[in-house]
Each structure stands twice: as C-alpha cells, then as structure tokens.
Design a protein around this motif. Structure first.
Motif, PDB file in Angstrom:
ATOM      1  N   GLU A   1      47.665  43.789  30.590  1.00  0.00           N
ATOM      2  CA  GLU A   1      46.769  42.664  30.320  1.00  0.00           C
ATOM      3  C   GLU A   1      46.823  42.160  28.879  1.00  0.00           C
ATOM      4  OE1 GLU A   1      42.854  42.641  31.931  1.00  0.00           O
ATOM      5  OE2 GLU A   1      43.454  43.718  33.747  1.00  0.00           O
TER       6      GLU A   1
ATOM      7  N   ASP B   1      40.883  35.333  32.087  1.00  0.00           N
ATOM      8  CA  ASP B   1      41.517  35.723  33.347  1.00  0.00           C
ATOM      9  C   ASP B   1      41.432  34.576  34.340  1.00  0.00           C
ATOM     10  OD1 ASP B   1      41.680  38.159  32.154  1.00  0.00           O
ATOM     11  OD2 ASP B   1      40.092  39.096  33.360  1.00  0.00           O
TER      12      ASP B   1
ATOM     13  N   LYS C   1      41.487  34.525  37.980  1.00  0.00           N
ATOM     14  CA  LYS C   1      41.419  35.429  39.121  1.00  0.00           C
ATOM     15  C   LYS C   1      40.335  34.891  40.031  1.00  0.00           C
ATOM     16  CE  LYS C   1      41.528  40.016  38.122  1.00  0.00           C
ATOM     17  NZ  LYS C   1      40.923  41.284  37.676  1.00  0.00           N
TER      18      LYS C   1
ATOM     19  N   PHE D   1      46.615  36.798  39.955  1.00  0.00           N
ATOM     20  CA  PHE D   1      45.954  37.155  38.695  1.00  0.00           C
ATOM     21  C   PHE D   1      46.835  36.746  37.517  1.00  0.00           C
ATOM     22  CE2 PHE D   1      44.581  41.004  35.875  1.00  0.00           C
ATOM     23  CZ  PHE D   1      43.849  40.155  35.059  1.00  0.00           C
TER      24      PHE D   1
ATOM     25  N   LYS E   1      46.764  35.936  33.232  1.00  0.00           N
ATOM     26  CA  LYS E   1      46.042  36.115  31.969  1.00  0.00           C
ATOM     27  C   LYS E   1      46.488  34.980  31.046  1.00  0.00           C
ATOM     28  CE  LYS E   1      43.456  39.255  29.800  1.00  0.00           C
ATOM     29  NZ  LYS E   1      42.239  39.847  30.333  1.00  0.00           N
TER      30      LYS E   1
END
Ligand SMILES: [Fe+2]
Ligand SMILES: [Zn+2]
Length: 476
Positions: free
Chosen positions: A236, A259, A261, A439, A441
């Motif tokens: 991450e 994030d 997500k 997901f 970042k």
C-alpha cells in the motif's frame, strides 16, 4: 536550481531569429557550459555542433573585441564564430547579428533589467538586486557597448546616473524575443496526441535506477498527458514511495494518499461502483492537484467493468474552437462555479471557486481547462449568458465523449496509471464485484514540481528542449 558548478544551460534563442541568408550554414550553438560559481567571469565554453552532426564539440570561447559600437566576437578553432553588435535608435536598441546572419534586437531597458553585474545580481542566490520600476525607460540610453569574451559590457545613461554593467551573451541568445524565436519556442512546447490510442509504458525498476528512464516516463506524461508504470511493488505504501522519487506528494482533502475501494456508504462517488464521467480532480481548488498516480493493488478477474477512461481536454478544447468558435468563446468567457461542501467530516470543507471552463492567454492559446460536472454549483452569471453556457457545455461534453483521444484501459495489479490532471480528464466505467475486489491506491504530485523535474532532466539527460505546456495557466 543552477547553483552547483558546471550545469549545462541550453540556448533556446535565436536560430529562429530573422534570417537574412538562407544559404548561410552555420555551426549550431547548442549549449553553454557555465561554471556558475563564477557566473560573471569570462570562463564559459560553448558546445558547438554542426547542423548535420550529432556529436557536440566543445570549443573555447575567446574574443577579438574592438571596443567600439561594432565589436566582432570570434571563437578559437578553425571555424570563425562571429557575432556583431550595433547600438541603434539613439541608444534605445542594441542589435546582435549572430554568425548565421540572424539578428536579435534588445531594448536598452531590457538589457538594463538583465544586468548581471555584482551590483544588480546577487552572487549565490542569483536573484536580482535592482528595482527596475525605479528606472524611467524614457530617460535611459545605451551610451556604450562592447563584447569582451562571452560578455556584453554596457554603459547605460539613465539621465541622472550612469551604470556600467554586463550581460552574458548566452543570456541574450536564450532569451531572444524576436517573433521567430518566440514562435520556435512555442513549436517546441506544443503537446502531442497519442497514435492509435496506445498508452506509453515504463517499468518501475528502470525508473528507480536511471535518470534516463525517469526522464522517459516524465516525458511521456509531458508529451501525451499520461503513461502507465508497470511492476510497482504490491504494497500500500508503494505508490507514495514511487511518486516521491519526483517530489513530495501533494496533500488533498483526503490526505496524502487515498483508497479507491468499494464502500457501501461512500463519502465520494469514486468509492462506489457507479460509472464516473470525465472530470478534473480537485476542480474546486484555485490550483487543482497535478499529476495523479493510481496504483492498482487488486483488480480481480471476476469484477465486471471498472475500466479507467481518459480524454485529452486540451485537444478537445482545440476541436471545439475549430468546429464551434461561438461555444468555445462562451466557455472562455462565462464562468462556472465549482464547489466541494462537506461539513459532516473530521475536517469540514467549504470550498467554492468560480472560473471559466477554458482559459486562454493574451495570444488566445489555451493555458488551462477544467471540467467537472459533478462539482458544479448553481450557475451565477448574467441572464443572457445562461442559455449560451449550457449550450456550449452540451456541445463540449459531446465532443469529449466522441473524441478520438478517448482511451479505455483496465489496470492490472502492479500497474500505475500516471496522468496530468490539468490536461487529461478521467473517469471509469461502472462495475459489479461478483465476489471479487477492485482496489487502487492514489496520490498526486504538484504539477509545477513535475514540470521542473522534467525540464531539469531534459537539460541533463535529454535534448535540452522546452517542456510542454501542462495546463497550470503558464503562458510558456
Ligand atoms: Fe477522479
Ligand atoms: Zn548592473
């Protein structure tokens, strides 16, 4: 920036200045290597390259100066490298004739403003010590000028006082403001369109090891607006560590990083699964964040949809100007208001910013575009502008959807899409998770820092040409 010794300063100047002889084939002055610790001394050397040669040849710069209005500059070696100067218009203008028979003209006040003597320019900081606004240009004349080595030595009669100073010849060459020189710089900084919609790809492992690979990646962003970086480690913190090879990351209202997500209770529609149309991130700021990095940590095959989409707002705005000049003019003139009002959060925000969708400079060139229907506040303009605004917005929106610059890309784990948020609009297709996970970042870099890094590497590793316009309102 250039305070350490022996940086290479490239000459952008005067190859495009008015030419009086197309048959004259001159060696090309590509760069001056300046030991900047003694910037004012006569120790510079020129890197000279014949027009049809690729390897630079360094020659020493020396002068055979006649202390008169007409001074001849020569270089060591078999080739004669000549520049002559002439004071004209009763001391108002200095004309330089370069060895390829092109000319550059400089106003006396312009030269005075750029005097590099120790009274006018502070050593080490390189900053100006003069208040040029205190000099009356109507009283100022060049009373004497001569070329000695690589330095133009000038005496200015300022009415009540006389100033003796100097301007390096490379500064004149770099900053020639003839119409041709300015046009050539603009040609150099013109953005490019991707061919066939293929996004440039660069490998993380190369970029961390090599400035040349770093430049190649940054140049892709600078030329085309975006690039994909592959093989970024799957943890991450990796995207911020990668971004900070360029400069510290830029904080937004969601922090240093964020994030993407799926969240059943999203505080931003980006955190849901609905389609996201084209937009500029942080459009409600005076300076929307710059280069956006979106690192894919997971994108499971069972997730249906969720592809990223991009379109080049600069190129589509040019298309709007060409096809619908009236709508273009409306989007340049009539401001939209963008807002982010969210008080029910740890750090409440109440941000509003009113500005036109497209910004042009004094020569009607596009210097900024922003587009963000999701963040538009109620329109606050004169009644007669309401309908034209919505009509223009409708047409521009259609062009964005239909643009041949439109791209769709499904990121893979380990890939990071890096794009200029001031130029490329982005969005995504809606998706269904089907038990899988998507997901990303994200983080941002300041656009001025990225442009600076790109330009520095273009000087040290590349061609020395000018970086492209990045949509930060800069006229260059
Ligand atoms: Fe976004
Ligand atoms: Zn001075």
């Amino acid at each position: 920036m250039f305070s350490s010794a022996a940086k290479v300063l490239h000459l952008f100047g005067c190859r495009g200045a008015r030419s009086t002889s197309s048959r004259f084939r001159a060696a090309r002055v590509d760069a001056i290597q300046v030991p900047t610790s003694d910037f004012h001394e006569r120790t510079s050397s020129l890197v000279i390259r014949g027009d049809d040669e690729n390897r630079p040849v360094v020659r020493n710069f020396s002068a055979s100066a006649r202390a008169s209005q007409h001074t001849v500059l020569q270089l060591d070696g078999t080739q004669s490298q000549n520049a002559t100067i002439e004071v004209q218009d009763d001391g108002r203008i200095l004309e330089v004739t370069w060895r390829d028979n092109t000319h550059s003209r400089y106003h006396g006040i312009w030269l005075r403003h750029n005097c590099q003597c120790s009274d006018c320019k502070q050593a080490f900081s390189g900053q100006s010590l003069i208040e040029v606004s205190e000099i009356d240009p109507s009283q100022l004349k060049i009373s004497n000028a001569k070329l000695i080595d690589d330095m133009l030595e000038v005496e200015w009669d300022e009415g009540q006082t006389v100033h003796h100073g100097k301007v390096p010849i490379h500064l004149l060459h770099e900053n020639c403001y003839s119409e041709e020189a300015r046009r050539r710089r603009k040609d150099e900084s013109r953005i490019k369109q991707l061919h066939g919609g293929v996004i440039p790809r660069h490998c993380y492992h190369d970029i961390v090891k090599s400035d040349t690979a770093m430049l190649s990646w940054l140049q892709s962003i600078n030329d085309y607006g975006l690039a994909v970086v592959t093989d970024i480690p799957l943890h991450e913190g990796a995207v911020v560590e990668f971004a900070e090879l360029v400069s510290p990351v830029q904080f937004g209202i969601y922090g240093k990083t964020y994030d993407i997500k799926y969240n059943p209770e999203p505080i931003n529609i980006a955190y849901s699964s609905v389609p996201l149309g084209f937009h500029t991130d942080y459009i409600y700021l005076e300076a929307p964040l710059g280069v956006h990095l979106l690192h894919c940590l997971r994108f499971d095959p069972e997730v249906k949809g969720g592809e990223s989409i991009f379109v080049d707002a600069f190129l589509v705005a040019e298309e709007l100007r060409e096809k619908h000049p009236d709508h273009f003019e409306t989007l340049v003139r009539v401001p939209a208001t963008f807002q982010k009002i969210h008080v029910d959060r740890d750090f409440p925000v109440y941000m509003k910013f009113q500005t036109p969708t497209i910004t042009v400079n004094h020569e009607k060139e596009i210097v900024a575009v922003r587009w963000g229907p999701y963040f538009e506040a109620p329109l606050q303009v004169a009644e007669e502008d309401v309908l034209p605004y919505y009509q223009a917005q409708h047409v521009f929106g259609k062009l964005l959807q239909q643009s041949e610059t439109r791209l769709k890309y499904r990121l893979q784990p380990g890939e990071c899409v890096t794009f200029n948020n001031r130029r490329l609009l982005h969005g995504r297709e809606g998706f269904t998770l089907n038990g899988g996970m998507r997901f990303f970042k994200g983080c941002y870099l300041n656009i001025d820092e990225v442009k600076s890094k790109t330009q520095l590497l273009m000087i040290t590793e590349g061609t020395g040409k000018l970086a492209k316009r990045v949509g930060n309102h800069c006229f260059l």
